[in-house]
Design an enzyme around this catalytic site. Sequence first.
Site, PDB file in Angstrom:
ATOM      1  N   THR A 159       0.821  -1.217   0.000  1.00 41.85           N
ATOM      2  CA  THR A 159       0.000   0.000   0.000  1.00 41.85           C
ATOM      3  C   THR A 159       0.852   1.262   0.000  1.00 41.85           C
ATOM      4  O   THR A 159       1.995   1.242   0.478  1.00 41.85           O
ATOM      5  CB  THR A 159      -0.907  -0.014   1.252  1.00 41.85           C
ATOM      6  OG1 THR A 159      -1.522   1.262   1.403  1.00 41.85           O
ATOM      7  CG2 THR A 159      -0.110  -0.286   2.525  1.00 41.85           C
ATOM      8  N   ASP A 160       0.273   2.357  -0.478  1.00 43.60           N
ATOM      9  CA  ASP A 160       0.990   3.640  -0.422  1.00 43.60           C
ATOM     10  C   ASP A 160       1.128   4.147   1.019  1.00 43.60           C
ATOM     11  O   ASP A 160       1.926   5.042   1.282  1.00 43.60           O
ATOM     12  CB  ASP A 160       0.297   4.696  -1.308  1.00 43.60           C
ATOM     13  CG  ASP A 160      -1.150   4.980  -0.928  1.00 43.60           C
ATOM     14  OD1 ASP A 160      -1.667   4.362   0.028  1.00 43.60           O
ATOM     15  OD2 ASP A 160      -1.775   5.836  -1.591  1.00 43.60           O
ATOM     16  N   GLU A 161       0.338   3.575   1.954  1.00 50.03           N
ATOM     17  CA  GLU A 161       0.370   4.082   3.335  1.00 50.03           C
ATOM     18  C   GLU A 161       1.721   3.876   4.011  1.00 50.03           C
ATOM     19  O   GLU A 161       2.019   4.529   5.009  1.00 50.03           O
ATOM     20  CB  GLU A 161      -0.724   3.413   4.184  1.00 50.03           C
ATOM     21  CG  GLU A 161      -2.108   3.701   3.645  1.00 50.03           C
ATOM     22  CD  GLU A 161      -3.216   3.556   4.681  1.00 50.03           C
ATOM     23  OE1 GLU A 161      -2.921   3.417   5.874  1.00 50.03           O
ATOM     24  OE2 GLU A 161      -4.383   3.585   4.265  1.00 50.03           O
ATOM     25  N   TYR A 217      -1.577  -0.496  11.134  1.00 54.04           N
ATOM     26  CA  TYR A 217      -1.777  -1.156   9.831  1.00 54.04           C
ATOM     27  C   TYR A 217      -0.596  -0.889   8.905  1.00 54.04           C
ATOM     28  O   TYR A 217       0.028  -1.813   8.374  1.00 54.04           O
ATOM     29  CB  TYR A 217      -3.079  -0.675   9.169  1.00 54.04           C
ATOM     30  CG  TYR A 217      -3.159  -0.990   7.695  1.00 54.04           C
ATOM     31  CD1 TYR A 217      -3.252  -2.297   7.234  1.00 54.04           C
ATOM     32  CD2 TYR A 217      -3.099   0.039   6.730  1.00 54.04           C
ATOM     33  CE1 TYR A 217      -3.296  -2.587   5.872  1.00 54.04           C
ATOM     34  CE2 TYR A 217      -3.144  -0.243   5.370  1.00 54.04           C
ATOM     35  CZ  TYR A 217      -3.248  -1.555   4.948  1.00 54.04           C
ATOM     36  OH  TYR A 217      -3.279  -1.845   3.601  1.00 54.04           O
ATOM     37  N   LYS A 226       2.307  -3.390   7.316  1.00 57.57           N
ATOM     38  CA  LYS A 226       2.538  -3.568   5.879  1.00 57.57           C
ATOM     39  C   LYS A 226       3.984  -3.213   5.527  1.00 57.57           C
ATOM     40  O   LYS A 226       4.622  -3.884   4.710  1.00 57.57           O
ATOM     41  CB  LYS A 226       1.566  -2.701   5.064  1.00 57.57           C
ATOM     42  CG  LYS A 226       0.123  -3.134   5.091  1.00 57.57           C
ATOM     43  CD  LYS A 226      -0.146  -4.500   4.490  1.00 57.57           C
ATOM     44  CE  LYS A 226      -0.002  -4.539   2.989  1.00 57.57           C
ATOM     45  NZ  LYS A 226      -0.431  -5.865   2.432  1.00 57.57           N
TER      46      LYS A 226
HETATM   47  P1  NAD Z   1      -9.792  -7.092   2.484  1.00 62.51           P
HETATM   48  O1  NAD Z   1      -9.758  -6.826   3.951  1.00 62.51           O
HETATM   49  O2  NAD Z   1     -11.028  -6.790   1.709  1.00 62.51           O
HETATM   50  O3  NAD Z   1      -9.433  -8.616   2.198  1.00 62.51           O
HETATM   51  C1  NAD Z   1      -8.422  -9.287   2.880  1.00 62.51           C
HETATM   52  C2  NAD Z   1      -8.614 -10.782   2.677  1.00 62.51           C
HETATM   53  O4  NAD Z   1      -7.547 -11.455   3.362  1.00 62.51           O
HETATM   54  C3  NAD Z   1      -9.918 -11.318   3.222  1.00 62.51           C
HETATM   55  O5  NAD Z   1     -10.541 -12.159   2.282  1.00 62.51           O
HETATM   56  C4  NAD Z   1      -9.495 -12.101   4.458  1.00 62.51           C
HETATM   57  O6  NAD Z   1     -10.352 -13.199   4.749  1.00 62.51           O
HETATM   58  C5  NAD Z   1      -8.114 -12.551   4.063  1.00 62.51           C
HETATM   59  N1  NAD Z   1      -7.263 -12.843   5.228  1.00 62.51           N
HETATM   60  C6  NAD Z   1      -7.080 -12.063   6.322  1.00 62.51           C
HETATM   61  N2  NAD Z   1      -6.255 -12.666   7.197  1.00 62.51           N
HETATM   62  C7  NAD Z   1      -5.889 -13.847   6.634  1.00 62.51           C
HETATM   63  C8  NAD Z   1      -5.032 -14.909   7.053  1.00 62.51           C
HETATM   64  N3  NAD Z   1      -4.401 -14.893   8.224  1.00 62.51           N
HETATM   65  N4  NAD Z   1      -4.862 -15.946   6.206  1.00 62.51           N
HETATM   66  C9  NAD Z   1      -5.494 -15.992   5.001  1.00 62.51           C
HETATM   67  N5  NAD Z   1      -6.329 -15.027   4.590  1.00 62.51           N
HETATM   68  C10 NAD Z   1      -6.539 -13.960   5.377  1.00 62.51           C
HETATM   69  O7  NAD Z   1      -8.547  -6.303   1.887  1.00 62.51           O
HETATM   70  P2  NAD Z   1      -8.368  -5.546   0.501  1.00 62.51           P
HETATM   71  O8  NAD Z   1      -8.826  -4.154   0.645  1.00 62.51           O
HETATM   72  O9  NAD Z   1      -8.885  -6.386  -0.597  1.00 62.51           O
HETATM   73  O10 NAD Z   1      -6.764  -5.502   0.422  1.00 62.51           O
HETATM   74  C11 NAD Z   1      -6.041  -6.587  -0.141  1.00 62.51           C
HETATM   75  C12 NAD Z   1      -4.561  -6.273  -0.087  1.00 62.51           C
HETATM   76  O11 NAD Z   1      -4.293  -5.083  -0.815  1.00 62.51           O
HETATM   77  C13 NAD Z   1      -4.033  -6.029   1.318  1.00 62.51           C
HETATM   78  O12 NAD Z   1      -2.757  -6.599   1.407  1.00 62.51           O
HETATM   79  C14 NAD Z   1      -3.960  -4.514   1.438  1.00 62.51           C
HETATM   80  O13 NAD Z   1      -2.959  -4.121   2.334  1.00 62.51           O
HETATM   81  C15 NAD Z   1      -3.620  -4.138   0.018  1.00 62.51           C
HETATM   82  N6  NAD Z   1      -4.086  -2.808  -0.423  1.00 62.51           N
HETATM   83  C16 NAD Z   1      -5.375  -2.428  -0.245  1.00 62.51           C
HETATM   84  C17 NAD Z   1      -5.807  -1.190  -0.736  1.00 62.51           C
HETATM   85  C18 NAD Z   1      -7.239  -0.741  -0.591  1.00 62.51           C
HETATM   86  O14 NAD Z   1      -7.548   0.406  -0.907  1.00 62.51           O
HETATM   87  N7  NAD Z   1      -8.177  -1.581  -0.167  1.00 62.51           N
HETATM   88  C19 NAD Z   1      -4.896  -0.344  -1.375  1.00 62.51           C
HETATM   89  C20 NAD Z   1      -3.572  -0.774  -1.528  1.00 62.51           C
HETATM   90  C21 NAD Z   1      -3.172  -2.006  -1.059  1.00 62.51           C
HETATM   91  O1  DAU Z   2      -4.088   4.027   0.630  1.00 64.04           O
HETATM   92  C1  DAU Z   2      -4.355   2.659   0.561  1.00 64.04           C
HETATM   93  C2  DAU Z   2      -5.158   2.230   1.768  1.00 64.04           C
HETATM   94  O2  DAU Z   2      -6.479   2.719   1.596  1.00 64.04           O
HETATM   95  C3  DAU Z   2      -5.178   0.717   1.961  1.00 64.04           C
HETATM   96  O3  DAU Z   2      -3.869   0.277   2.225  1.00 64.04           O
HETATM   97  C4  DAU Z   2      -6.099   0.321   3.120  1.00 64.04           C
HETATM   98  O4  DAU Z   2      -6.186  -1.083   3.203  1.00 64.04           O
HETATM   99  C5  DAU Z   2      -7.475   0.897   2.854  1.00 64.04           C
HETATM  100  O5  DAU Z   2      -8.316   0.608   3.946  1.00 64.04           O
HETATM  101  C6  DAU Z   2      -7.403   2.414   2.620  1.00 64.04           C
HETATM  102  O6  DAU Z   2      -7.041   3.102   3.842  1.00 64.04           O
HETATM  103  P1  DAU Z   2      -7.754   4.466   4.300  1.00 64.04           P
HETATM  104  O7  DAU Z   2      -7.608   4.602   5.747  1.00 64.04           O
HETATM  105  O8  DAU Z   2      -7.317   5.591   3.438  1.00 64.04           O
HETATM  106  O9  DAU Z   2      -9.277   4.106   3.886  1.00 64.04           O
HETATM  107  P2  DAU Z   2     -10.682   4.340   4.636  1.00 64.04           P
HETATM  108  O10 DAU Z   2     -11.750   3.956   3.658  1.00 64.04           O
HETATM  109  O11 DAU Z   2     -10.717   3.748   5.988  1.00 64.04           O
HETATM  110  O12 DAU Z   2     -10.710   5.921   4.811  1.00 64.04           O
HETATM  111  C7  DAU Z   2     -10.592   6.803   3.702  1.00 64.04           C
HETATM  112  C8  DAU Z   2     -10.560   8.218   4.251  1.00 64.04           C
HETATM  113  O13 DAU Z   2     -11.843   8.542   4.809  1.00 64.04           O
HETATM  114  C9  DAU Z   2      -9.581   8.427   5.387  1.00 64.04           C
HETATM  115  O14 DAU Z   2      -9.007   9.721   5.293  1.00 64.04           O
HETATM  116  C10 DAU Z   2     -10.428   8.318   6.655  1.00 64.04           C
HETATM  117  C11 DAU Z   2     -11.767   8.859   6.199  1.00 64.04           C
HETATM  118  N1  DAU Z   2     -12.958   8.256   6.851  1.00 64.04           N
HETATM  119  C12 DAU Z   2     -13.068   6.903   6.844  1.00 64.04           C
HETATM  120  C13 DAU Z   2     -14.152   6.283   7.418  1.00 64.04           C
HETATM  121  C14 DAU Z   2     -14.284   4.777   7.448  1.00 64.04           C
HETATM  122  C15 DAU Z   2     -13.942   9.065   7.403  1.00 64.04           C
HETATM  123  O15 DAU Z   2     -13.835  10.300   7.376  1.00 64.04           O
HETATM  124  N2  DAU Z   2     -15.015   8.446   7.979  1.00 64.04           N
HETATM  125  C16 DAU Z   2     -15.168   7.092   8.024  1.00 64.04           C
HETATM  126  O16 DAU Z   2     -16.183   6.588   8.577  1.00 64.04           O
END
Ligand code: NAD
Ligand code: DAU
Length: 377
Positions: free
Chosen positions: A135-137, A183, A187
């Site tokens: 992730t970019d985080e 988190y 990562k």
């Molecule tokens: P998600 O939470 O929707 O899905 C995660 C999946 O991993 C789930 O299906 C869960 O059951 C599985 N999982 C969790 N713990 C596990 C374990 N111990 N063993 C096997 N499976 C397990 O997450 P997502 O948003 O789809 O993110 C997927 C990946 O992409 C993550 O690595 C996250 O850090 C990365 N990522 C997410 C975003 C985003 O915006 N959502 C952006 C950049 C990178």
């Molecule tokens: O940047 C990539 C990341 O994006 C991924 O690595 C993470 O897995 C994914 O969860 C996401 O992280 P964020 O924290 O940016 O996403 P989230 O949807 O939780 O929040 C987006 C923005 O909105 C953040 O600035 C927090 C704000 N927010 C979020 C929630 C859930 C609110 O203001 N209110 C809310 O209820």
Amino acid sequence: MKRNILITGGAGFIGSHVVRLMVNRYPDYHIVNLDLLTYAGNLANLKDIEHKPNYTFVKADIADLDRMRQVMKEYEIDGVIHLAAESHVDRSIKNPFAFARTNVMGTLSLLQAAREYWESLPEKYAGKRFYHVSTDEVYGSLALTHPDGIEAGATTKASAKGHTAYGTEFFVETSKYDPHSPYSASKASSDHFVRAYHDTYGMPVVVTNCSNNYGPYQFPEKLIPLFINNIRNGKELPVYGKGENVRDWLFVEDHARAIDLIFHSGKTAETYNIGGFNEWKNIDLIKVIIKTVDRMLGNPEGHSLGLIRYVTDRPGHDSRYAIDSRKLRDELGWEPSLQFEEGIEKTVRWYLDNQEWIDNITSGAYEKYYEDMYANR
Ligand code: NAD
Ligand code: DAU
């Protein structure tokens, strides 16, 4: 070419899009989806492909080293695309240990199992790849020097036509790691382990760091699906702080396409940043969501604006993320396919048309289903 690809976290949001793409696009590959089915994993995300002959689901925990060893061997895995993780920042603030366990120890177990299996083969690492989805985080937070936004390009380091930027700095592949939440710290740690396995053991790895994804099948604890669902139900919209934090949004299918491209054509040991030059201030994005949902529900314009509630900020809340993805564009020719307006339309429409999917989750029926399943084992 026949290949056996292990995709972890394939029942989650992004993973399910990656699994779908790979299963449909590569009938000669055997796609093994390994997922623990935590609260975030949902096999309903894959209903349309679960019957395909080149698809297998394995329920397992990536932190279970012996099980990972077994899976690598049993399915003769030659490529890993690793997405399984605990992914929600707010949950990491409440329970950081779960994040260290899955994201750090889980990744390490998977790396070790892959290493042992591949080193046991006569050809060793030839033709193998371990792709780590990050992730970019991990890069921390960029300064928000232009709170009203400026046209990026001439005055900023990254450029894209019509792109609004909220500062002059962007995350590049060499940006310093500076995670702030449990988190992102977990990562970051996993990224370091992946690179260490390359440097120490010669494992052919590739790492990508992507910006915020949005689209169908995202668990409704994340901003966009949570707010769409709350608007539909007339519930409050909790905006953290002043709503001025900036995120860079990418449609999930474009991320899945990038993963496919980099898995096949990216250079070993390289890092690629993935993002769509699409920065939005939270409050502006929220207003677009409100407008879109209200229009689709037939509500008068502005109807749901009154649901906005400014609440206590998330601790350690990063101000701004903005990805510079020019390396990926220039080296591999990837560009996002969707304009944001189109992506948001598609996304809102999907959640409104798939109320059963979201209701199952929010009603607790879905978690209960899996609780019962665990109890019966
Ligand atoms: P998600 O939470 O929707 O899905 C995660 C999946 O991993 C789930 O299906 C869960 O059951 C599985 N999982 C969790 N713990 C596990 C374990 N111990 N063993 C096997 N499976 C397990 O997450 P997502 O948003 O789809 O993110 C997927 C990946 O992409 C993550 O690595 C996250 O850090 C990365 N990522 C997410 C975003 C985003 O915006 N959502 C952006 C950049 C990178
Ligand atoms: O940047 C990539 C990341 O994006 C991924 O690595 C993470 O897995 C994914 O969860 C996401 O992280 P964020 O924290 O940016 O996403 P989230 O949807 O939780 O929040 C987006 C923005 O909105 C953040 O600035 C927090 C704000 N927010 C979020 C929630 C859930 C609110 O203001 N209110 C809310 O209820």
